[in-house]
Design an enzyme around this catalytic site. Structure first.
Site, PDB file in Angstrom:
ATOM      1  CB  SER A  28      -0.956   0.181   1.057  1.00 53.59           C
ATOM      2  OG  SER A  28       0.072   0.068   2.394  1.00 53.59           O
ATOM      3  CG  ASN A 115      -2.865  -4.075  13.841  1.00 51.28           C
ATOM      4  OD1 ASN A 115      -2.296  -4.248  12.778  1.00 51.28           O
ATOM      5  ND2 ASN A 115      -3.600  -5.404  14.625  1.00 51.28           N
ATOM      6  CB  THR A 160     -42.060  25.438  -3.784  1.00 56.01           C
ATOM      7  OG1 THR A 160     -43.080  25.907  -4.741  1.00 56.01           O
ATOM      8  CG2 THR A 160     -42.106  25.844  -2.752  1.00 56.01           C
ATOM      9  CG  HIS A 161     -43.894  22.642  -6.274  1.00 59.50           C
ATOM     10  ND1 HIS A 161     -44.157  20.224  -5.952  1.00 59.50           N
ATOM     11  CD2 HIS A 161     -43.807  22.454  -5.943  1.00 59.50           C
ATOM     12  CE1 HIS A 161     -43.881  20.608  -5.339  1.00 59.50           C
ATOM     13  NE2 HIS A 161     -44.935  21.811  -4.726  1.00 59.50           N
ATOM     14  CB  SER A 282     -18.904  23.905 -28.197  1.00 58.57           C
ATOM     15  OG  SER A 282     -19.316  22.702 -29.136  1.00 58.57           O
ATOM     16  CE  LYS A 288     -23.593  25.193 -25.700  1.00 56.70           C
ATOM     17  NZ  LYS A 288     -23.376  23.508 -25.859  1.00 56.70           N
ATOM     18  CD  GLU A 295     -22.027  20.973 -17.458  1.00 58.89           C
ATOM     19  OE1 GLU A 295     -23.059  21.415 -18.354  1.00 58.89           O
ATOM     20  OE2 GLU A 295     -20.677  21.167 -18.376  1.00 58.89           O
ATOM     21  CE1 TYR A 322      -5.559  -3.221  10.110  1.00 56.99           C
ATOM     22  CE2 TYR A 322      -4.573  -4.894   9.818  1.00 56.99           C
ATOM     23  CZ  TYR A 322      -5.331  -4.183   9.119  1.00 56.99           C
ATOM     24  OH  TYR A 322      -4.347  -3.594   8.035  1.00 56.99           O
ATOM     25  CD  GLN A 327      -2.214  -2.587   2.510  1.00 56.53           C
ATOM     26  OE1 GLN A 327      -2.085  -2.706   3.404  1.00 56.53           O
ATOM     27  NE2 GLN A 327      -1.958  -3.147   1.251  1.00 56.53           N
ATOM     28  CE  LYS A 330      -3.621   3.805   5.886  1.00 57.01           C
ATOM     29  NZ  LYS A 330      -4.560   2.130   5.373  1.00 57.01           N
TER      30      LYS A 330
END
Ligand code: ARG
Length: 463
Positions: A28, A115, A160-161, A282, A288, A295, A322, A327, A330
């Site tokens: 690792s 550990n 709303t909505h 673009s 564009k 995004e 453990y 491992q 991470k």
């Protein structure tokens, strides 16, 4: 008997060298070397405590500490040779220490296990990163406060909505984002308080037979004290899961802000303009200007949610204590930290560059009968039960729709046709400004309230 492999500290009971593929499979170090400074910090505290307790001599302690510091310098200068055959960051550093100072280096691991060592490293790492992330959140909140101050009277439709609901101000909307981040910051603080305990001394799982002083190592490392049960300590990754859960909520918030920025910068809304420096074009369509940064922030929320799921799944089947599965904690954790920090950072840079198209926001608020609730409230204040008032206003809205104008634009005489209680003072009530000014209580959209909320947060977070 075959010779045991030279380098591996645990190889005493083995007769054959590790299979080459297994060696690569179990290593690792490629990613956990990132914990080198926490690992050395923990080892220095451990050696200091061992000497205080008479388990190491002061000469041995100093040789170990100086050796570790030299290793740290080599790592930071890029001259340290990391070796995957030494598995992980812990064994790489230990082997280098032994190579450097000889047999004394072999005493460092007295009363300790990888550990409790790795559990300590991750806690130290996360504690530090949470501090940095909280600072990024503070900077983003300050950017929001600044923009909210500028836009405190900028009227826009509240939805709303995603349908026009009531008029609000852009400043009020930005302060909603700020409020989400305030909760996120509290969650991070809470998480960092809970993880701030020292695992050192739990050793492999059951503690150690040496007369160690766990309070001392805890205080040397800035922990509030030692953890309790050793078995729990070496197998606990709750703190990493909790951090990733909090990070997921933050990414969820950022993703929602990003979604609004994307919508608002579209030709259909045209409420805001993002700076050119935060957009791309673009390769085929010359006109564009795409909102790539929001995004990507929206998109990156997916990987953080994925990391949360990975960590939950990693732990769910593990018996105490453990297991090597751990491992695998991470990479998701590191990527969560990196992703979160970069998203917060770019967001805080984007906000001050954002232009509000105030006229378009205002014009949008004038569509959709945004002040219909105000008319209903007006009738209620003149003695009509709310449900009846709702119905009367509904009829007025239907009339306005048929005539393709907004409720607020109906003539007084037409409005009076729906209720004789309607007087000339209704015209002020039906304006966007009147509607907003009327919501003048704590948490309301009236500019005075938003200004007070901004001042209140500024007091808390500075700037
Ligand atoms: N590299 C290991 C990890 O990240 C360190 C602990 C190894 N302990 C063990 N008993 N194999 O979890």
């Amino acid at each position: 008997m075959k010779q045991t492999p030279y380098l591996k500290p645990w190889a005493g009971r083995f007769n054959e060298p590790t299979d080459v593929f297994v060696e690569a499979f179990t290593a690792s170090v490629d990613w956990d070397k990132r914990l080198y400074s926490q690992d050395i910090q923990g080892s220095i505290a451990h050696a200091t405590m061992l000497a205080q307790q008479g388990i190491l001599s002061t000469y041995e302690r100093d040789a170990i500490i100086n050796g570790l510091q030299r290793i740290k310098e080599r790592i930071e200068q890029g001259t340290f040779q990391w070796s995957p055959s030494l598995e992980d960051v812990h064994m790489n550093i230990e082997a280098a220490l032994i190579q450097d100072i000889g047999d004394i280096g072999k005493k460092l691991h007295t009363g300790r296990s990888r550990n409790d060592q790795v559990a300590t490293d991750i806690r130290l790492y996360l504690r530090e990163e949470i501090g940095l992330i909280r600072e990024e959140i503070r900077l983003l909140r300050l950017a929001l406060l600044d923009l909210a101050t500028e836009e405190v009277a900028t009227i826009m439709p509240g939805f709303t909505h995603l349908q026009t609901a009531q008029p609000i101000t852009f400043g009020y909307h930005l302060m909603a984002w700020q409020a989400m981040l305030a909760r996120d910051d509290e969650r991070l603080l809470d998480c960092s308080k809970r993880l701030n305990q020292s695992p050192l001394g739990a050793a492999a799982l059951a503690g150690t037979s040496y007369p160690i002083d766990r309070d001392y190592t805890a205080s040397l490392l800035g922990f509030t004290g030692p953890t309790n049960n050793g078995l729990d300590t070496v197998s606990d990754r709750d703190f990493a899961i909790e951090f990733t859960a909090v990070s997921s909520i933050i990414m969820l918030h950022l993703s929602r802000y990003a979604e609004e920025l994307i919508l608002w910068s579209s030709q259909q809304f045209n409420f805001i303009q993002l700076a050119d420096s935060f957009c791309t074009g673009s390769s085929i369509m010359p006109q564009k200007k795409n909102p790539d940064v929001p995004e990507l922030i929206r998109g990156k929320s997916g990987r953080v949610f994925g990391h949360l799921m990975a960590l939950l799944t990693l732990m769910k089947g593990q018996p105490l204590a453990y297991n090597r599965d751990n491992q695998e904690d991470k990479e998701p954790l590191f990527d969560t930290v990196d992703t979160l920090k970069s998203c917060l950072h770019v967001f805080a840079a984007l906000i001050p560059e954002l232009q509000a198209n105030r006229e378009n926001m205002y014009a949008a608020a004038q569509r959709g009968h945004a002040t219909a609730t105000d008319l209903a409230d007006y009738l209620v204040k003149r003695g009509i039960p709310f449900r009846d008032a709702h119905k009367i206003v509904g009829q007025a809205v239907a009339h306005a729709e048929r005539n393709d104008i907004d409720l607020a634009a109906l003539d007084l005489a037409v409005l009076q046709g729906f209720s004789p209680l309607i007087q000339e003072d209704v015209l002020q009530i039906l304006t966007l400004e009147g509607s907003i000014a009327a919501r003048n209580h704590v948490g309301g959209t009236a500019p005075q309230q938003v200004q007070e909320a901004i001042a209140h947060v500024r007091k808390q977070i500075g700037g």
